[in-house]
Design an enzyme around this catalytic site. Structure first.
Site, PDB file in Angstrom:
ATOM      1  CG  ASP A  74      -2.179   0.891   0.915  1.00 34.19           C
ATOM      2  OD1 ASP A  74      -2.089   1.746   0.001  1.00 34.19           O
ATOM      3  OD2 ASP A  74      -3.207   0.755   1.594  1.00 34.19           O
TER       4      ASP A  74
HETATM    5  C1  BGC Z   1      -5.050   3.175  -0.114  1.00 32.46           C
HETATM    6  C2  BGC Z   1      -5.111   2.171  -1.243  1.00 32.46           C
HETATM    7  C3  BGC Z   1      -4.911   2.864  -2.555  1.00 32.46           C
HETATM    8  C4  BGC Z   1      -3.574   3.594  -2.527  1.00 32.46           C
HETATM    9  C5  BGC Z   1      -3.246   4.331  -3.808  1.00 32.46           C
HETATM   10  C6  BGC Z   1      -3.803   4.039  -0.180  1.00 32.46           C
HETATM   11  O1  BGC Z   1      -3.866   5.083   0.710  1.00 32.46           O
HETATM   12  O2  BGC Z   1      -5.114   2.512   1.117  1.00 32.46           O
HETATM   13  O3  BGC Z   1      -6.334   1.481  -1.214  1.00 32.46           O
HETATM   14  O4  BGC Z   1      -4.991   1.948  -3.607  1.00 32.46           O
HETATM   15  O5  BGC Z   1      -3.608   4.552  -1.484  1.00 32.46           O
HETATM   16  O6  BGC Z   1      -4.056   5.434  -3.978  1.00 32.46           O
END
Ligand code: BGC
Length: 744
Positions: A265
């Protein structure tokens, strides 16, 4: 004659199997087997090129190998539409004018359809949008289990039941990947709250982990063959999940044989050595140094960039892990951007709008319908009063990383107005003021919802208008702003916010027919339920949400959505009873918050049914404008062998006067279990379309997997011989037939 035939056949075989000879290297040969291409490409790469592939190079891309013509990998949110472009290394909008997508319904809306074919349609449609936008990894679907109604991201997930989420996620993944885009299933794992999401350690026993929190991920990987997965921000077993040895090495890549890419993530990678050794393949970031602050030439500072290269050069690491990571990334590239069949996708097209509308409408749940208040039956020239902020509020914008810029968005006012044209007067009163923000992540709604009137003035206006209305439809609920259905914050209450209950109760005093539509992505308690005539659970339906809702309210679509979660009377009735369970506790000296999943497998209906705690609306509940009757439920045999299967069948008839669909649900009970088990668990469901008066036989196959619990000591699934019961019904509480059999 025989000779001529043989000759003809030989010519045919030769013609169809002769490929034009490919002169270039194997990895560039689109017709060579993927694994050969991977090995060939790997053998040509330098150490620096290999390490380069394992980290981000911009907000949403990771490196390819330019020297070899291997393209960079483009990632995109996900999971409800293709995110608008941001700048290379900044979260500001890039300002493109051609990146307004089709916003598909939130995944909780998809789960509420209980319809695997619609999940495939969703996957294919969003896959095409991703391909058109030249994205290789779609950051979704999300399938974390709804453990608490307060989790801010429940709307991005598929409800409280692992079997439902598992069955619904597989077609989505297959549909996306059919289009040459990797689904990235997220957030792995035990990531069930936003509160302190990067600082909280989920303390969960093995039985609970395997029975509740892993099955949907396993289904996505093993049945769906997902090409990538995203590690979550939180910790499990005291180790961050983006490089959690047990989750990634032992379970995902070990037990499940995952051959795809683990993506962190954004900013979720926290340690050089663990990242290298514990199964992370691509490190993506939030801030420019991958962590929590900006630095120049920052991507080089990522855990898996310069520190990794240094470790390799100094002999701290061998290339064993590196080659494994690069093989996986190359495999993903050969499955997506360098795959043999050209596929350019399509974007914002009528087919996708229609898919969004059909899926959204199929997930709308009719919770209550006293005296057949719905479908609307408005006299010519009659009056419909819509009350509430969600009647007009644009809902696609907001929510966190799933925020979208959409080509258009039909709100409920527009949906209902266009359904009636000039045949009825459809008007709106605000009722309450909720969230008046106009933009999210720099995407503007173009809406000004400022209203300076007092709550009392707003209620008075609505009540006055309600007095002579044929129908009053209150459309409220939550929205996608802070502390609502929103990433990085949790909800603060299970009841309706912004004084909406006062509005509903005031309308109930005067309205002839009062319908409440609750738009939310998580359970909302409804202490006012007895005071209104009909209740509808709507969702964030995307581009076509207002039309989809109107389709159900006017009866163009006969509702067949079912709740993917339980709606309790009160938060306190639920399984989460202590702070240690949620939001977690941080004792003096603790580095992280500890969230104790001490309720074990008893979440959602597993808790309410077992403890015999009545709920407002049970898991699986949903009414139709027609009625169904279940008869002749039977097992093909009175027993089943442990390695065999058992056929269960029943007849379902549409006994009303409208065509419709029933979701037949199959739960298993193990009354003779030697351990505590929930009194029932969902192990099958089918959506059955029935014309008025029609009857069909529905069949299910039961196997040992349907009957097993996870024995943590033996680390295996166990189905204990003895009596089992098959419960067939239209919700977890409305069981209409029961069949017993013996497991031998
Ligand atoms: C989120 C993810 C997301 C990623 C990219 C993170 O903060 O938890 O679900 O895909 O950001 O935007």
């Amino acid at each position: 004659m025989k000779r001529i035939l043989t000759l003809a056949a030989t010519t045919l075989v030769a013609a169809c199997c002769t490929q034009p000879k490919f002169d270039g290297p194997v990895y560039l040969n689109p017709n060579a087997p993927v694994e050969e291409r991977v090995e060939d490409a790997l053998s040509r790469m330098t150490l620096e090129e290999k390490v380069g592939m394992t980290t981000a190079q911009s907000k949403f891309s990771s490196r390819g190998v330019p020297r070899l013509g291997i393209p960079e990998v483009w990632h995109t949110d996900g999971p409800h539409g293709i995110r608008p472009e941001v700048l290379w290394d900044d979260w500001d909008q890039a300002g493109w004018t051609n990146d307004s997508c089709t916003a598909f319904p939130a995944l909780i809306n998809l789960a509420a359809t209980w319809d695997k074919e619609l999940s495939l349609l969703y996957g294919r449609s969003i896959g095409e949008e991703a391909r058109y936008r030249k994205k290789d990894i779609l950051l979704g679907p999300g399938i974390n289990i709804c453990r608490t109604p307060l989790n801010g991201r429940n709307f991005e997930y598929m409800g409280e039941d692992p079997y439902l989420a598992g069955k619904m996620v597989v077609p989505y993944v297959k549909g996306v990947q059919e289009k040459g885009v990797a689904a990235c299933v997220k957030h792995f794992a035990v990531n069930n709250q936003e509160f302190q999401r990067t600082q909280s350690n989920s303390v969960v026993d093995d039985r609970t982990l395997y029975e509740i929190y892993l099955p949907a991920f396993k289904a996505a990987v093993v049945e769906g063959n997902a090409w990538s997965i995203m590690g979550s921000y939180n910790l499990y077993n005291g180790q961050f999940n983006c490089h959690n040895k047990r989750l990634l090495m032992d379970i995902l890549k070990g037990e499940w044989g995952f051959d795809g890419v683990v993506v962190s993530d954004w900013g979720g990678c926290r340690d050089d050595e663990e990242a290298v050794l514990n199964g992370l393949d691509i490190e993506m970031g939030t801030w420019t140094n991958g962590l929590r602050g900006a630095a120049s030439d920052s991507y080089r500072n990522y855990h898996m960039a310069n520190p990794y290269l240094k470790g390799l050069r100094e002999g701290k690491y061998t290339t064993k892990e590196l080659d494994d990571k690069v093989r996986r990334i190359l495999r993903l590239i050969f499955r997506t951007s360098m795959r043999p069949e050209p596929n350019y996708g399509r974007f914002v097209c009528p087919e996708h709008y229609q898919a969004a509308r059909d899926i959204s409408a199929a997930g709308v749940v009719l919770l209550k319908n006293d005296n057949n208040t719905l479908p609307l039956n408005v006299p010519e020239g009659g009056k419909i009063l819509l009350v509430g902020e969600n009647v007009v509020k644009k809902m696609v914008v907001g929510g966190g990383s799933s925020n979208l810029k959409t080509a258009y968005e039909v709100n409920p006012l527009e949906g209902i107005q266009s359904a009636y044209g000039d045949k009825a007067q459809v008007i709106w009163a605000r009722g309450y003021v909720g969230d008046t923000s106009t933009s999210y992540n720099l995407v503007d709604t173009g809406q000004n919802l400022t209203d300076t009137r007092t709550p009392q003035e707003l209620i008075e206006e609505a009540v006055e208008q309600a007095k002579d209305a044929d129908y009053v439809i209150f459309v409220g609920g939550l929205n996608k702003s802070r502390n609502q259905d929103n990433e990085s914050t949790d909800r603060l209450q299970i009841t309706l916010p912004y004084g909406q209950e006062d509005v509903i109760l005031a309308l109930a005093e005067v309205a002839k027919n009062l319908v409440v539509v609750n738009i939310s992505g998580s359970p909302v308690a409804m202490p006012w339920a007895d005071r209104v005539d009909a209740i509808v659970q709507g969702w964030y339906g995307g581009t076509e949400s207002g039309n989809a809702l109107a389709d159900v309210l006017i009866g163009k679509v006969n509702p067949s959505g079912r709740l993917p979660f339980s709606v309790p009377f009160k938060y306190e009735h639920g399984p989460i009873q202590t702070e240690a369970q949620y939001p977690g506790v941080k004792e003096d000296g603790d580095k992280f918050w500890q969230t104790h999943y001490s309720e074990g497998v008893y979440i959602g209906y597993r808790w309410y049914s077992t403890k015999e705690i009545p709920v407002q609306f049970p898991f699986g509940h949903g009414l139709s404008y027609t009625t169904f009757e279940y008869t002749d439920a039977k097992a093909a045999k009175p027993y089943m062998k442990a390695d065999g299967k058992l056929k269960i069948s029943l007849d379902v008839a549409n006994t009303g006067s409208l065509d419709g669909a029933e979701i037949v649900q199959l739960y298993i009970a193990d009354p003779e279990s030697s351990i505590d088990r929930p009194v029932k668990e969902l192990k099958g469901f089918e959506k059955v379309w029935l014309k008025a008066g029609e009857k069909k036989t529905v069949t299910f196959d039961i196997d040992a997997e349907s009957l097993s619990y996870f024995d943590a000591d033996k680390h295996e699934w166990v189905a204990e011989p003895g009596e089992f019961q098959v419960l067939l019904g239209s919700s977890s509480e409305d069981i209409k037939a029961m069949v017993s059999f013996q497991l031998k």
